[in-house]
Motif scaffolding. Structure first.
Motif, PDB file in Angstrom:
ATOM      1  N   MET A  77       0.824  -1.209   0.000  1.00 16.83           N
ATOM      2  CA  MET A  77       0.000   0.000   0.000  1.00 16.83           C
ATOM      3  C   MET A  77       0.858   1.260   0.000  1.00 16.83           C
ATOM      4  N   VAL A  78       1.835   1.301   0.903  1.00 12.47           N
ATOM      5  CA  VAL A  78       2.646   2.506   1.021  1.00 12.47           C
ATOM      6  C   VAL A  78       3.596   2.657  -0.167  1.00 12.47           C
ATOM      7  N   LEU A  79       4.028   1.545  -0.744  1.00 12.83           N
ATOM      8  CA  LEU A  79       4.918   1.601  -1.907  1.00 12.83           C
ATOM      9  C   LEU A  79       4.190   2.100  -3.156  1.00 12.83           C
ATOM     10  N   ALA A  80       2.879   1.962  -3.168  1.00  9.57           N
ATOM     11  CA  ALA A  80       2.097   2.405  -4.328  1.00  9.57           C
ATOM     12  C   ALA A  80       1.772   3.899  -4.276  1.00  9.57           C
ATOM     13  N   LYS A  81       2.105   4.550  -3.162  1.00  5.70           N
ATOM     14  CA  LYS A  81       1.766   5.963  -2.979  1.00  5.70           C
ATOM     15  C   LYS A  81       2.894   6.887  -3.419  1.00  5.70           C
ATOM     16  N   ASP A  82       2.518   8.098  -3.763  1.00 10.54           N
ATOM     17  CA  ASP A  82       3.499   9.137  -4.096  1.00 10.54           C
ATOM     18  C   ASP A  82       3.759   9.999  -2.863  1.00 10.54           C
ATOM     19  N   GLY A  83       4.902  10.661  -2.868  1.00 11.82           N
ATOM     20  CA  GLY A  83       5.216  11.601  -1.800  1.00 11.82           C
ATOM     21  C   GLY A  83       5.587  10.962  -0.479  1.00 11.82           C
ATOM     22  N   GLU A  90      12.056   2.611   1.680  1.00 10.08           N
ATOM     23  CA  GLU A  90      13.110   1.599   1.814  1.00 10.08           C
ATOM     24  C   GLU A  90      12.749   0.571   2.884  1.00 10.08           C
ATOM     25  N   LEU A  91      12.187   1.033   3.983  1.00 14.83           N
ATOM     26  CA  LEU A  91      11.776   0.126   5.058  1.00 14.83           C
ATOM     27  C   LEU A  91      10.683  -0.820   4.571  1.00 14.83           C
ATOM     28  N   ALA A  92       9.704  -0.277   3.841  1.00 19.20           N
ATOM     29  CA  ALA A  92       8.620  -1.107   3.317  1.00 19.20           C
ATOM     30  C   ALA A  92       9.159  -2.180   2.378  1.00 19.20           C
ATOM     31  N   GLU A  93      10.134  -1.819   1.566  1.00 21.76           N
ATOM     32  CA  GLU A  93      10.754  -2.798   0.666  1.00 21.76           C
ATOM     33  C   GLU A  93      11.507  -3.872   1.455  1.00 21.76           C
ATOM     34  N   ASP A  94      12.175  -3.472   2.520  1.00 20.64           N
ATOM     35  CA  ASP A  94      12.896  -4.432   3.372  1.00 20.64           C
ATOM     36  C   ASP A  94      11.930  -5.422   4.020  1.00 20.64           C
ATOM     37  N   ILE A  95      10.800  -4.907   4.484  1.00 19.64           N
ATOM     38  CA  ILE A  95       9.805  -5.773   5.122  1.00 19.64           C
ATOM     39  C   ILE A  95       9.275  -6.804   4.121  1.00 19.64           C
ATOM     40  N   LYS A  96       8.966  -6.341   2.914  1.00 20.45           N
ATOM     41  CA  LYS A  96       8.482  -7.263   1.877  1.00 20.45           C
ATOM     42  C   LYS A  96       9.520  -8.330   1.539  1.00 20.45           C
ATOM     43  N   SER A  97      10.771  -7.913   1.356  1.00 20.16           N
ATOM     44  CA  SER A  97      11.822  -8.847   0.945  1.00 20.16           C
ATOM     45  C   SER A  97      12.140  -9.866   2.031  1.00 20.16           C
ATOM     46  N   ALA A  98      11.920  -9.500   3.293  1.00 21.03           N
ATOM     47  CA  ALA A  98      12.187 -10.429   4.394  1.00 21.03           C
ATOM     48  C   ALA A  98      11.004 -11.361   4.650  1.00 21.03           C
ATOM     49  N   GLN A  99       9.810 -10.803   4.667  1.00 21.32           N
ATOM     50  CA  GLN A  99       8.660 -11.584   5.112  1.00 21.32           C
ATOM     51  C   GLN A  99       8.043 -12.447   4.011  1.00 21.32           C
ATOM     52  N   GLY A 100       8.212 -12.043   2.744  1.00 23.39           N
ATOM     53  CA  GLY A 100       7.714 -12.873   1.649  1.00 23.39           C
ATOM     54  C   GLY A 100       8.336 -14.270   1.656  1.00 23.39           C
ATOM     55  N   PRO A 101       9.667 -14.374   1.675  1.00 19.41           N
ATOM     56  CA  PRO A 101      10.304 -15.698   1.730  1.00 19.41           C
ATOM     57  C   PRO A 101       9.975 -16.470   3.014  1.00 19.41           C
ATOM     58  N   GLU A 102       9.796 -15.756   4.124  1.00 17.41           N
ATOM     59  CA  GLU A 102       9.463 -16.434   5.379  1.00 17.41           C
ATOM     60  C   GLU A 102       8.084 -17.093   5.296  1.00 17.41           C
ATOM     61  N   ILE A 103       7.172 -16.473   4.570  1.00 17.87           N
ATOM     62  CA  ILE A 103       5.846 -17.075   4.368  1.00 17.87           C
ATOM     63  C   ILE A 103       6.000 -18.418   3.663  1.00 17.87           C
ATOM     64  N   LYS A 104       6.821 -18.452   2.623  1.00 12.74           N
ATOM     65  CA  LYS A 104       7.043 -19.697   1.876  1.00 12.74           C
ATOM     66  C   LYS A 104       7.704 -20.754   2.755  1.00 12.74           C
ATOM     67  N   THR A 105       8.660 -20.323   3.581  1.00 14.39           N
ATOM     68  CA  THR A 105       9.344 -21.261   4.469  1.00 14.39           C
ATOM     69  C   THR A 105       8.369 -21.887   5.457  1.00 14.39           C
ATOM     70  N   MET A 106       7.551 -21.069   6.084  1.00 14.36           N
ATOM     71  CA  MET A 106       6.614 -21.580   7.088  1.00 14.36           C
ATOM     72  C   MET A 106       5.528 -22.448   6.464  1.00 14.36           C
ATOM     73  N   THR A 107       5.109 -22.106   5.246  1.00 18.77           N
ATOM     74  CA  THR A 107       4.138 -22.947   4.535  1.00 18.77           C
ATOM     75  C   THR A 107       4.755 -24.317   4.257  1.00 18.77           C
ATOM     76  N   GLY A 108       6.036 -24.327   3.882  1.00 20.52           N
ATOM     77  CA  GLY A 108       6.741 -25.587   3.640  1.00 20.52           C
ATOM     78  C   GLY A 108       6.827 -26.444   4.895  1.00 20.52           C
ATOM     79  N   TRP A 109       7.076 -25.804   6.043  1.00 24.77           N
ATOM     80  CA  TRP A 109       7.109 -26.563   7.304  1.00 24.77           C
ATOM     81  C   TRP A 109       5.782 -27.257   7.544  1.00 24.77           C
ATOM     82  N   LEU A 110       4.699 -26.513   7.446  1.00 24.81           N
ATOM     83  CA  LEU A 110       3.375 -27.067   7.744  1.00 24.81           C
ATOM     84  C   LEU A 110       3.046 -28.225   6.811  1.00 24.81           C
ATOM     85  N   ASN A 111       3.395 -28.096   5.546  1.00 18.78           N
ATOM     86  CA  ASN A 111       3.172 -29.189   4.602  1.00 18.78           C
ATOM     87  C   ASN A 111       3.989 -30.412   4.989  1.00 18.78           C
TER      88      ASN A 111
END
Length: 201
Positions: A77-83, A90-111
């Protein structure tokens, strides 16, 4: 007669020697198979060890997946905004880059554990935004949006840290516990950074 006996004895000795060589060659030929059998047993043992978990591990992953998904949504949401202040972007991009792969990792554990990815029932996840919170962030612009994003994400991260600490204390799967420790450390650092950014807006 003595000569014939000597020849016969020599022939028998040669036959035995050849049989011994054949036996040794046969033993050697079975070694790779034996080694292969030992190697094939190892991944099975590793898979069994990886599947070891308790209810705290399963709950941690099941609750943290939607928690992370919301953080990624907020960041989008915040990355899509101007101003928006570049430091906030930069922080929003860091959060996405860290938490996206973690979602995949945790989904793999549960499977791998044979656990459902989605938790049944109504479980409260610490720090989650309400629909009204998300609508407010969606509507905000510029500095107001940056400030709201940081304020909401501090709360969101604080909830994640608490959940991660509970996993560290109660979980049994080594990978899940290690990931929880990393999450708590990383997100605590981001909380400090977000508070600094808020003070500067």
């Amino acid at each position: 007669m003595k000569r014939l006996t000597l020849i016969s004895a020599t022939a028998v000795a040669a036959t035995l020697a050849l049989a011994g060589c054949a036996s040794e060659t046969g033993s050697e030929s079975t070694m790779p198979g034996m080694d292969h059998g030992t190697a094939s047993a190892s991944p099975s043992a590793e898979s069994s060890a990886a599947a070891e978990h308790n209810s705290a591990d399963a709950m941690f992953a099941q609750m943290m997946i939607p928690h992370h998904e919301q953080a990624v949504e907020m960041s989008d949401m915040v990355l899509a905004k101007d101003g928006i202040d570049p430091s906030v972007t930069e922080l929003a991009e860091d959060i996405k880059s860290a938490q996206g792969p973690e979602i995949k990792t945790m989904t793999g554990w549960l499977n791998a554990w044979g656990e459902p990815v989605t938790m049944s029932g109504d479980h409260r996840m610490e720090g989650m935004m309400t629909e009204d919170d998300m609508a407010a962030l969606e509507a905000a612009q510029g500095t107001e949006a940056a400030r709201l994003f940081l304020t909401q994400m501090v709360k969101h991260h604080e909830g994640a840290v608490k959940m991660a600490q509970e996993e560290t204390a109660n979980g049994s799967n080594p990978d899940a516990v290690a990931q929880a420790e990393k999450m708590a450390k990383d997100q605590s650092g981001e909380i400090d950074k977000m508070k600094e950014l808020l003070a500067g807006l």
